[in-house]
Design a protein around this motif. Structure first.
Motif, PDB file in Angstrom:
ATOM      1  N   ARG A  33       5.272  -0.204 -10.145  1.00 35.33           N
ATOM      2  CA  ARG A  33       4.817  -1.222 -11.150  1.00 35.33           C
ATOM      3  C   ARG A  33       5.855  -2.164 -11.468  1.00 35.33           C
ATOM      4  O   ARG A  33       5.332  -3.357 -11.606  1.00 35.33           O
ATOM      5  CB  ARG A  33       4.866  -0.292 -12.426  1.00 35.33           C
ATOM      6  CG  ARG A  33       4.060  -1.159 -13.639  1.00 35.33           C
ATOM      7  CD  ARG A  33       4.382  -0.325 -15.041  1.00 35.33           C
ATOM      8  NE  ARG A  33       3.889   0.764 -15.170  1.00 35.33           N
ATOM      9  CZ  ARG A  33       4.627   2.211 -15.089  1.00 35.33           C
ATOM     10  NH1 ARG A  33       5.760   1.958 -14.891  1.00 35.33           N
ATOM     11  NH2 ARG A  33       4.218   3.148 -15.157  1.00 35.33           N
ATOM     12  N   CYS A  60      -6.588  -3.391  -2.775  1.00 38.41           N
ATOM     13  CA  CYS A  60      -5.646  -2.627  -3.919  1.00 38.41           C
ATOM     14  C   CYS A  60      -6.269  -1.744  -4.694  1.00 38.41           C
ATOM     15  O   CYS A  60      -7.347  -2.018  -5.258  1.00 38.41           O
ATOM     16  CB  CYS A  60      -4.835  -3.594  -4.721  1.00 38.41           C
ATOM     17  SG  CYS A  60      -3.732  -4.708  -4.045  1.00 38.41           S
ATOM     18  N   PHE A 104      -3.760  -7.848  -7.618  1.00 39.61           N
ATOM     19  CA  PHE A 104      -3.008  -7.310  -8.408  1.00 39.61           C
ATOM     20  C   PHE A 104      -3.206  -7.148  -9.874  1.00 39.61           C
ATOM     21  O   PHE A 104      -3.097  -6.417 -10.530  1.00 39.61           O
ATOM     22  CB  PHE A 104      -1.618  -7.669  -8.039  1.00 39.61           C
ATOM     23  CG  PHE A 104      -0.953  -7.136  -6.648  1.00 39.61           C
ATOM     24  CD1 PHE A 104      -0.551  -5.703  -6.733  1.00 39.61           C
ATOM     25  CD2 PHE A 104      -0.919  -7.851  -5.436  1.00 39.61           C
ATOM     26  CE1 PHE A 104       0.116  -5.269  -5.488  1.00 39.61           C
ATOM     27  CE2 PHE A 104      -0.776  -7.047  -4.557  1.00 39.61           C
ATOM     28  CZ  PHE A 104       0.022  -5.780  -4.259  1.00 39.61           C
ATOM     29  N   ARG A 160       4.412 -10.801  -9.488  1.00 32.97           N
ATOM     30  CA  ARG A 160       3.287 -11.726  -9.950  1.00 32.97           C
ATOM     31  C   ARG A 160       3.979 -13.184 -10.240  1.00 32.97           C
ATOM     32  O   ARG A 160       3.023 -14.139 -10.384  1.00 32.97           O
ATOM     33  CB  ARG A 160       3.019 -11.035 -11.443  1.00 32.97           C
ATOM     34  CG  ARG A 160       1.834 -11.703 -12.273  1.00 32.97           C
ATOM     35  CD  ARG A 160       0.604 -11.836 -11.437  1.00 32.97           C
ATOM     36  NE  ARG A 160      -0.229 -12.674 -12.260  1.00 32.97           N
ATOM     37  CZ  ARG A 160      -0.510 -14.018 -12.247  1.00 32.97           C
ATOM     38  NH1 ARG A 160       0.649 -14.728 -11.702  1.00 32.97           N
ATOM     39  NH2 ARG A 160      -1.254 -14.398 -13.150  1.00 32.97           N
ATOM     40  N   GLY A 193       1.927   3.124  -9.387  1.00 30.58           N
ATOM     41  CA  GLY A 193       1.896   1.775  -8.497  1.00 30.58           C
ATOM     42  C   GLY A 193       0.515   1.538  -8.200  1.00 30.58           C
ATOM     43  O   GLY A 193      -0.303   2.134  -8.377  1.00 30.58           O
ATOM     44  N   VAL A 194       0.541   0.296  -7.386  1.00 29.57           N
ATOM     45  CA  VAL A 194      -0.831  -0.325  -6.680  1.00 29.57           C
ATOM     46  C   VAL A 194      -0.768   0.180  -5.386  1.00 29.57           C
ATOM     47  O   VAL A 194       0.161  -0.288  -4.531  1.00 29.57           O
ATOM     48  CB  VAL A 194      -1.030  -1.652  -6.839  1.00 29.57           C
ATOM     49  CG1 VAL A 194      -2.269  -2.004  -6.260  1.00 29.57           C
ATOM     50  CG2 VAL A 194      -1.104  -2.140  -8.450  1.00 29.57           C
ATOM     51  N   LYS A 250      -3.699  -3.957 -11.739  1.00 31.09           N
ATOM     52  CA  LYS A 250      -2.554  -3.218 -12.378  1.00 31.09           C
ATOM     53  C   LYS A 250      -2.644  -2.580 -13.836  1.00 31.09           C
ATOM     54  O   LYS A 250      -1.782  -1.696 -14.125  1.00 31.09           O
ATOM     55  CB  LYS A 250      -1.525  -4.351 -12.588  1.00 31.09           C
ATOM     56  CG  LYS A 250      -1.889  -5.656 -13.374  1.00 31.09           C
ATOM     57  CD  LYS A 250      -0.689  -6.451 -13.408  1.00 31.09           C
ATOM     58  CE  LYS A 250      -0.832  -7.758 -14.403  1.00 31.09           C
ATOM     59  NZ  LYS A 250      -0.156  -8.665 -14.448  1.00 31.09           N
ATOM     60  N   VAL A 260       5.107  -4.989  -8.898  1.00 33.16           N
ATOM     61  CA  VAL A 260       4.001  -5.725  -9.171  1.00 33.16           C
ATOM     62  C   VAL A 260       4.498  -6.918 -10.151  1.00 33.16           C
ATOM     63  O   VAL A 260       4.001  -8.139 -10.139  1.00 33.16           O
ATOM     64  CB  VAL A 260       2.865  -5.003  -9.550  1.00 33.16           C
ATOM     65  CG1 VAL A 260       1.698  -5.823 -10.083  1.00 33.16           C
ATOM     66  CG2 VAL A 260       2.410  -3.848  -8.396  1.00 33.16           C
ATOM     67  N   VAL A 314       2.776  -0.022  -4.221  1.00 36.23           N
ATOM     68  CA  VAL A 314       3.680  -0.985  -4.639  1.00 36.23           C
ATOM     69  C   VAL A 314       4.098  -0.788  -6.064  1.00 36.23           C
ATOM     70  O   VAL A 314       3.294  -0.556  -6.764  1.00 36.23           O
ATOM     71  CB  VAL A 314       3.237  -2.287  -4.577  1.00 36.23           C
ATOM     72  CG1 VAL A 314       4.349  -3.398  -4.977  1.00 36.23           C
ATOM     73  CG2 VAL A 314       2.732  -2.728  -3.245  1.00 36.23           C
TER      74      VAL A 314
END
Length: 372
Positions: free
Chosen positions: A203, A174, A140, A210, A158-159, A144, A206, A201
């Motif tokens: 933002r 990812c 990620f 994290r 998003g990812v 990101k 994420v 997923v």
């Protein structure tokens, strides 16, 4: 409800909760954190209806119970209490107030009924697997930066986490892109993830997730369904809706025939780009790369501000090439490189450029050029 808890433990739990809470709320209960005390554990739950975080922690519970209180206010109070303080939280259920006491400090906060607090419906997860925190952090963190901020193309906000064919068999991959740059990161596929549906997923998720990944020794339990994704450590569970949309076919964007190869020290390259970009106009921030045998000249020409040029010794043996890039994109991509060398693969001044870390093909970046 009545319990005592160490200030540092409380700060961590409430900090996690208040970062999920949206500051501008039209629904008062969503500004609150749900505190539930039972046995010898207290859980702190917060939601914005798209993400829900639950932090369970050990405390000295004198009387079980539950209430909701402003997450931001409670966080501010706890943040300002002295280190190592023992905090007592009491709610008698009748007054509609939560009392927070520590040493000589005493606060009385307004509460809202726990029954009004929305709890995210639990989903039937089709895939459950465990992944090391360090692996998820790499996936990620390295992708990101390329998440799009354009609301109109919401499916890029998003990812995209999915199972893909990597260089060495199946991989957990990812991908993020905003149309100007793309990041594609692979990791070995964890056991049990083979049937995982591809999900985007968001933002904000994420960013929140994290915070669970700082401890390398922790294994993260990941659960995925078509509509939700959940990341859990023994103490914290983060559940989020996924973006309802189809991620574009990114494989068409990754160039296959780029043969002009530049190898450069990643740290030196990033510093040089940063230096020459100082004079460029904020709007375009274009940096020109002029490549000749084993030398690279970075230059910026901003008529209203000035000009800058810097030469770097590099490994390059192909024909001369001049190509321009947005300085911010080059810096972001160069800063992802953990190894010493960054390898750029060019085709022509108008085609997408590929970048990777040395000989490692598990992390691949694509950046579109600019006219200069």
């Amino acid at each position: 409800m009545k319990f005592s808890i160490e200030r540092g433990t409380l700060l961590k739990a409430v900090g996690q909760a208040q970062s999920v809470v949206e500051r501008r709320n039209t629904i008062p209960i969503l500004a609150n954190v749900l505190i539930e005390a039972e046995g010898d554990t207290v859980s702190f739950r917060a939601t914005d209806l798209d993400i829900e975080v639950v932090d369970k922690t050990v405390a000295q519970v004198e009387r079980a119970g539950a209430t909701t209180v402003s997450a931001v206010t409670l966080h501010e109070i706890v943040r300002k209490l002295p280190d190592g303080a023992l905090v007592d939280l009491t709610d008698d259920g009748a007054s509609g107030r939560l009392t927070v006491e520590a040493g000589r400090s005493n606060f009385s906060l307004a509460t809202l009924p726990k029954e009004d607090f929305p709890v995210m419906a639990s989903s039937e997860y089709t895939s459950n697997f465990a992944a090391p925190a360090a692996m998820l952090r790499r996936l990620f963190d390295k992708s990101k930066f390329a998440i799009s901020t354009e609301e109109t193309r919401y499916y890029l906000n998003g990812v995209y986490m999915h199972v893909a064919d990597g260089e060495e068999g199946k991989a957990l991959r990812c991908v993020a892109t905003d149309g100007h740059r793309l990041a594609r990161i692979d990791a070995p596929l964890p056991e049990g993830a083979e049937t995982m549906p591809g999900v985007i997923v968001p933002r904000k998720t994420v960013g929140e997730m994290r915070k669970l990944l700082d401890d390398d020794d922790v294994s993260i339990a990941v659960s995925v369904s078509e509509t939700k994704v959940r990341f859990a450590t023994p103490e914290i569970t983060l559940t989020s809706k996924v973006i309802d949309g189809t991620f574009p076919d990114y494989t068409r964007v990754i160039p296959q025939g780029n043969t002009r190869k530049l190898e450069v020290d990643a740290a030196e390259f990033a510093k040089a780009v940063d230096r020459v970009a100082t004079v460029s106009s904020e709007r375009s921030r274009a940096v020109k790369l002029a490549l000749d045998e084993d030398r690279l000249v970075l230059s910026v020409n901003a008529p209203d501000a000035g000009a800058a040029e810097e030469e770097l010794a590099v490994a390059y043996g192909d024909e001369r090439l001049e190509i321009g890039f947005n300085a911010k994109y080059l810096l972001e991509i160069a800063s992802q490189v953990d190894r010493e060398n960054a390898v750029f693969l060019f085709n022509s001044a108008g085609d997408p450029t590929l970048m990777r870390e040395g000989n490692d093909t598990s992390a691949v970046y694509v950046v579109m050029p600019m006219r200069v």
